[in-house]
Each structure stands twice: as structure tokens, then as C-alpha cells.
Design an enzyme around this catalytic site. Structure first.
Site: not given
Length: 757
Positions: A139, A212, A542
Site C-alpha cells: 500500500d 491509505h 480498499s
């Protein structure tokens, strides 16, 4: 894809839309991934890297190796012209030369919603203290100072761990601990195309400046943190799905995207590091498996016993919009929680509409304020979307502005309204998003309403001579029904690459998820957002992917002998497709019952997955047979599997016979379609009877034998399903059903999707 939940950062706006070939800043060169036949290395070379370098020098004096790969593939990546790439393809031992591709990211209440709480140790006793299971996350990196990576109560780092903690900008090796046991970053492919990383904007290290990656890794395996919330919303105790598992992060995504050469290098290292689960909340479009870097790397991981969980994508509700559909990948769609953040849109005509918001700040005055539609406050053709520079300040100053959803980020619209002098925003969904409500931490009082409410509000604000409105923020509510529902943004089947493999595999929570956040950006990710938070609430597949990754880690801790296919089978066959009242799960995009093309096998149910009764297992040999069934050539199979494998010309290969826990039947005329499956008892002795359900009378589903009698654990039994089609339907028609085996204690379910081609 990520545009369905873009509320955070400009990062998402810069990502490539779809599975796209990366264009170089130079018109002459691009990055290529070169697959080599390792066994063909000439004896004159003592190292494969020397052979790779020599092969490269034979066609270019200036090209250099970016990465050499040993585990994910056998080969290397480099920068070449098209002519050099074509020339390299003719060199001995070269299997394929594939262009770089760019991927995009698919971006407290959850454990309770899933039935996981302080009594989790009763279900997963082996994971009750600390676990040696390692979850690897590819990520945007990690914010190691987050409490979600506390190693309090953890024992020594597992002796099987071979990874490391890499230093770089704003990151030292000492930031890793007994919880966060690994941190690496991969930027060579990215920088070879995009140029050097601007370290004033992002850290050339494992540090997460975006948020994220911290969110996904803490969702999968974050430690228990009491008193977690976003600006007071969703307050409670935050914990990952596997809070006692270890975490290793592999930073592969940067401001300009995630590049396949870096992704392969990260998978290569993760395999060598000995992770047990790989979580990848990224993807893009569809491509043949021998051209798809994620699919290729995931195959190698699968062979090493590593379960790979990937997001399905955020391109829903369009059909055939999935990413990451290889059958050795667990593909995860998104559903909602039973928690919401209501905020009222109050109109001057006395009508109120419930939307959602995470705004925290000074409330609007307790009175109705002037109200204007953005399309009437702009000279731009897209003024209704509240894009940067489109609003006329003189028309919006002191007013609440109605904006339509689309194109730019939801929170950016609010920022545009605020910059133009507006005091509040009512954001309306359009047909693309329907009634799906995704909450955002707006920079001004705002609420997001569904399409139906938006149409009514828009009519009022554009027809009333003196429209007024107000916004009332109501906080957090739980117990919302129905829940879960399939998120509108969640990508849907059917599987356009291999239609006989039903995808997604299942859904998990992916809407309004609270998890840890970076300290380098505010909750919106906007440059104008100076707020800093320890936790954030965002949405996307996600977010659903790491839920399944963490649950897979829990199952691995209980059943260390289970293969990745066995773990996925347990999660799929125990997933639920109905609410407690027996009614089917709903699709928020349509308001109607969802189908296996929307939810796969159903919504994950970890409390039953530990003891599924029967499992559908798969081996590497099974997957090789699957590639043969696709009529892949030997070089294509070698690109995926790193081995010289020749399909047996005397054998009849069928995609339909891959031992998958679901059934996708493609009907091309009347007749009988046969599928064979083998189940293994993991629940001991028992007699299982089959139950078949079907929506259509035009297809008869029969199972032989209808009873499976197991005398002991690990015993295998096979059965054949015959789909007899006696009537035709128009091309594109679909029908659904299920096949369930039960011994009175376990229910082993498999979804059925029948499509007329």
C-alpha cells in the site's frame, strides 16, 4: 474506481483510471518486466543476475537493471525502447517482455458487527495472546507512531521471520517493533517513469504520508486502541481483525500511482520474508493472467502457502467491472455496517431529508439561510459539480450551496464552496451512486443525500423564488437496518476474463470504516485541511479487503495446516446471503436483492468460518490445469507459474472442474453442463445431504451423489453437478441459485450463477 470514495487526497486524483500501459516521459523508453527461464541459464554464469545483465547488455549499452526477481517471477525489470524490447525477446531464455502497468488504490464498529469482541479468544484460542502469523500489506506505507502498532503484550518476533525494517526519509529502523515487524519501500519502477520523488511532498521511505496504507494495515491487524474516534464520531475501541497478528508493510504506491515492477518486487520480498497473508487494496481493469503483475505475483505467493486477498474494485454498480479475478486470489467486494452518521438537510418549504456527514466544527445558525444551486452560481458548463474555480463568489457568499456528486472528490466540492464564501453544502448523489451514502469529514457544515432526495431538493432550489435551507448534524447512530447492504461502488461480476469462475468471492465491511490514519495529512487529505487525527473514516473495497486479510490471519492461527484455498473456502462457504429474518441481502444501487455477481458467496461470517465442516481445496497442479483449460501456451503458463509446464494433449481440461467453492455456468444452447467438485471433511465424521435452490425452472440442477458420508476427518468425497438446460433465454440473461451441504451442524454453501451467452 477509487473515485467512488474519494474523500481523502489528491493522490487518488492522479492515479491512472484503469489497467493502463504506463507512458514514459521520454517518447523512446518505457519500463519492461522480463520473464526468464531460470533453468536455461548458461553454465558460464554463476549468478542469475549476471546472466540477466549480460542478456540486457546484448541489446543495449545503457540499460540498467531496476530489479531482479527470484520469488514472484524469475527475471528482471529495466528501461528499454520498443525496439530494444523486441530484440530482447529474441534472446535465449527470455519468456516474455511485458510493459510496465500502473495500478490504482481501491479506496471500531466492525469487529462487533462481525461478531468479534472481547470474547474473540473463545473462537480463536490460538490467537488469544499473540500470534506468529504475519500479515503483509502492499500500500502507501505506514505511520508507525500510531497506537494501532503498539507491541504491548507481544512476545519475540517469530524466528521464521526473515524480513527487515528499511530506513529512509523520516523513517528509521528503530520505528519497527514486535508488532510492526517489517517495513520496506519500492520506488525504482515509479521513479524510472515519473522521475525522482519530491521529498517535500512524500517520504522516500516506508512512511505513509497519504493515510491509505495505515488505514488498511490497521484494519487487518491493528492492535486494540481504546477511546478511538474521528472527531468524536464512531467512538469506541478500535481493533484490527487479527489484533494479535504481526504486520509487515511494503510501500508500493506513491503520488503518481502504483507500478507493476515495484509491486512485483514487493511480492518477491514478502515471499522471502515469510509473510502468511498478503493484502493488496489496489488493482485496475482486467488483463490476461500472464500479463497481470498482481496475478503473477499472487500465484507465486499461493505456492508458498500465502493467502492473497485483493480488493474487487470501486467501479460498481456496472457489470463486469471487477479487478483481481485470478482464482488463486481472494477477491473482496464491499458492504455496509449497521452504523451511520445522519445529518439533516432542512428546506424552507418544511421538508427534511436525511443524509450523512462527519463534519465537526461550528454549527450553522439555528435559522434558515439563503440556498442556491451550484449550477445557477456558475458560468461553467460543469458548475453544478462545484469544481475548482467554477463558482461565482458574489452568488454564493453567505449561502448554503447544493452541489452534484461526480468527477472531483466529495470533500473537494465543500472546499470549493467554502473558498467561494459559501457557509454550507448539500451534496446530492446522481444516478451513478443512487441511494448510497458515504460520510465525509467536510471542512464546512455539509450533508450528502441520495439521488431521490437530491432530485426533490434540486427542484425546490431551482424553482422556489427565495429558497432557504439549513443543515443539522446528528452524530453517530448504530443498529441501522437493513445491514449489511452491498455498496453501490463495489465492483460486480460476471468475470470477463474467465466467466466460469464466479467473482467476487465474498463481501466484507467497506463503507464508513474507522481505522488508524497518518499524521501527515488531514482526514480529507486536502492541502487546505490543517486538522490532524489519529483515526479516519473512509470507504471503498480498499477497506473490505483488509477485513478478509485479517480474518484469514485468524484462521491461519487456528488452522496453520490449511492452504490458502482452504482458508478462502471456509470464508466463502460459511458466508451469509440473508438477514436474520430470512430475507435476501439487498443491493443499495438497486434497492433489490443482491445476486452472486454482487456479493459472491455472501457476507463474511468469521464466527462460523473457524469450523466450516467441509472445504474445497486446491493445489498448484489444479491451477496449472486451469491454465491449460484456458488454452494458454507453454510460455504463457511459464510467465504465470515460473516453470516449464506442458499441457497433456490426451487430457481434457475444463475450467468448470476447477475445485472452486462456487459455480458459474455459461449456457450456450440447451443441453447438460457438468461440474465436478471434491470436498474434504475438516469437521470429522458426518453425513451431509445436499439442498439445491434455483430461480429458474428452465435449468434443472441435479447433484450426484446427493449424500456424502464421511467416516473421519480429512476424508475426501467427490460429487458432480449437472445443469440441464431445456429452454433458451436472450443473451445476457442471468439466473441464480445455491448448492448447500449440511450434516445438521454445518451448512456448506456455494452460490450458483447461470448466464446465457
Amino acid at each position: 474506481m477509487s473515485s467512488s470514495f474519494l474523500s481523502s487526497t489528491a493522490f487518488f486524483l492522479l492515479l491512472c483510471l484503469g489497467f493502463c500501459h504506463v507512458s514514459s516521459s521520454s517518447s523512446d523508453q518505457g519500463t519492461y518486466i522480463v520473464h526468464m527461464a531460470k533453468s536455461q541459464m548458461p553454465s558460464s554464469f554463476d549468478l542469475h543476475s549476471n546472466w540477466y545483465d549480460s542478456s540486457l547488455r546484448s541489446i543495449s549499452d545503457s540499460a540498467e537493471l531496476l530489479y531482479t526477481y527470484e520469488n514472484a517471477i524469475h527475471g528482471f525489470s529495466t528501461r528499454l525502447t520498443q525496439e530494444e524490447a523486441d530484440s530482447l525477446m529474441t534472446q535465449p531464455g527470455v519468456i516474455s517482455v511485458l510493459p510496465e502497468h500502473r495500478y490504482e488504490l481501491h479506496t471500531t464498529r466492525t469487529p462487533l458487527f462481525l461478531g468479534l469482541d472481547e470474547h474473540t479468544a473463545d473462537l480463536f484460542p490460538e490467537a488469544g495472546s499473540y500470534s506468529d502469523v504475519v500479515v503483509g500489506v502492499l500500500d502507501t506505507g505506514v505511520w508507525p507512531e500510531s497506537k494501532s502498532y503498539s507491541d504491548e503484550g507481544f512476545g519475540p518476533i517469530p524466528s521464521s521471520w526473515k524480513g527487515g525494517c528499511e530506513a529512509g526519509t523520516n523513517f528509521t529502523a528503530s520505528l519497527c517493533n514486535r508488532k510492526l515487524i517489517g517495513a520496506r519501500f519500492f520506488a525504482r519502477g515509479y521513479e524510472s517513469t515519473m522521475g525522482p520523488i519530491d521529498e517535500s511532498k512524500e517520504s522516500r521511505s516506508p512512511r505513509d504520508d497519504d493515510g491509505h496504507g495505515t488505514h488498511t494495515s490497521s484494519t487487518a491487524a491493528g492492535s486494540v486502541v481504546e477511546g478511538a474516534s474521528l472527531l468524536g464520531y464512531a467512538s469506541g475501541t478500535a481493533r484490527g481483525m487479527a489484533p494479535r497478528a504481526r504486520v509487515a508493510v511494503y510501500k508500493v504506491c506513491w503520488l503518481g500511482g502504483c507500478f507493476s515492477s515495484d509491486i512485483l518486487a514487493a511480492i518477491d520480498k514478502a515471499i522471502a520474508d515469510n509473510v502468511n497473508v498478503l493484502s493488496m487494496s489496489l488493482g485496475g481493469g482486467m488483463s490476461d493472467y500472464y500479463r497481470d503483475g498482481v496475478a503473477i505475483g499472487a500465484f507465486a505467493a499461493m505456492e508458498r502457502g500465502i493467502l492473497v486477498s485483493c480488493s474487487a474494485g470501486n467501479a460498481g454498480p456496472s457489470s463486469s467491472s471487477l479487478s483481481n479475478v485470478a482464482p488463486w486470489i481472494t477477491t473482496v467486494g464491499a458492504g455496509t455496517l449497521d452504523r451511520d452518521f445522519p445529518a439533516l438537510a432542512i428546506l424552507g418549504n418544511g421538508k427534511n431529508f436525511t443524509g450523512v456527514s462527519l463534519f465537526k466544527g461550528e454549527a450553522l445558525p439555528d435559522k434558515l439561510l439563503p440556498f442556491i444551486y451550484a449550477g445557477n452560481a456558475s458560468n461553467a458548463t460543469n458548475g453544478n459539480l462545484c469544481m475548482t474555480g467554477t463558482l461565482i463568489p458574489e452568488k454564493v457568499k453567505g449561502k448554503i450551496v447544493m452541489c452534484d456528486r461526480g468527477i472531483n472528490a466529495r470533500v473537494q466540492k465543500g472546499d470549493v464552496v467554502k473558498a467561494a464564501g459559501g457557509v454550507g453544502m448539500i451534496l446530492a448523489n446522481t444516478a451513478a451512486n443512487g441511494e448510497e451514502l458515504v460520510a465525509d469529514a467536510h471542512l464546512l457544515p455539509a450533508t450528502t443525500v441520495g439521488e431521490k432526495a437530491g432530485d426533490i431538493i434540486r427542484h425546490y432550489v431551482t424553482t422556489d423564488p427565495n429558497p432557504t435551507a439549513s443543515i443539522s448534524i446528528l452524530g453517530t447512530v448504530v443498529g441501522v437496518k437493513p445491514s449489511p447492504v452491498v455498496a453501490a461502488f463495489s465492483s460486480r461480476g460476471p468475470n470477463s476474463i474467465t466467466p466460469n469462475i464466479l467473482k467476487p468471492d465474498l463481501i466484507a465491511p467497506g463503507v464508513n470504516i474507522l481505522a488508524a490514519w497518518t499524521g501527515a495529512a488531514g482526514p480529507t487529505g486536502l492541502a487546505s485541511d490543517s486538522r490532524r487525527v489519529e483515526f479516519n473514516i473512509i470507504s471503498g473495497t480498499s477497506m473490505s479487503c483488509p477485513h478478509v486479510s485479517g480474518l484469514a490471519a485468524l484462521l491461519k492461527s487456528v488452522h496453520p495446516e490449511w492452504s490458502p484455498a482452504a482458508i478462502r473456502s471456509a470464508l466463502m462457504t460459511t458466508a451469509y446471503k440473508t438477514y436474520k429474518d430470512g430475507k435476501p441481502l439487498l443491493d443499495i444501487a438497486t434497492g433489490k436483492p443482491s445476486t452472486p455477481f454482487d456479493h459472491g458467496a455472501g457476507h463474511v461470517s468469521p464466527t462460523t468460518a473457524t469450523n466450516p465442516g467441509l472445504i474445497y481445496d486446491l493445489t498448484t497442479e489444479d491451477y496449472l490445469g486451469f491454465l491449460c483449460a484456458l488454452n494458454y501456451t507453454s510460455p504463457q503458463i511459464r510467465s504465470v507459474s515460473r516453470r516449464n509446464y506442458t499441457c497433456d494433449p490426451s487430457k481434457s481440461y475444463s475450467v468448470a472442474d476447477l475445485n472452486y467453492p462456487s459455480f458459474a455456468v455459461n449456457v450456450d444452447g440447451v443441453g447438460a453442463y457438468k461440474y465436478t467438485r471434491t470436498v474434504t471433511s475438516v469437521g470429522g465424521a458426518g453425513t451431509y445431504s445436499v439442498k439445491v435452490t434455483s430461480e429458474t425452472t428452465g435449468v434443472k440442477i441435479s447433484v450426484e451423489p446427493a449424500v456424502l458420508n464421511f467416516k473421519e476427518a480429512n476424508e475426501k468425497k467427490s460429487y458432480t453437478v449437472t445443469f440441464t438446460v431445456d429452454s433458451s433465454k436472450p443473451s445476457g440473461s442471468n439466473s441464480f441459485g445455491s448448492i448447500e451441504w449440511s450434516d445438521g451442524k454445518h451448512v456448506v454453501g456455494s452460490p450458483v450463477a447461470i448466464s446465457w451467452t
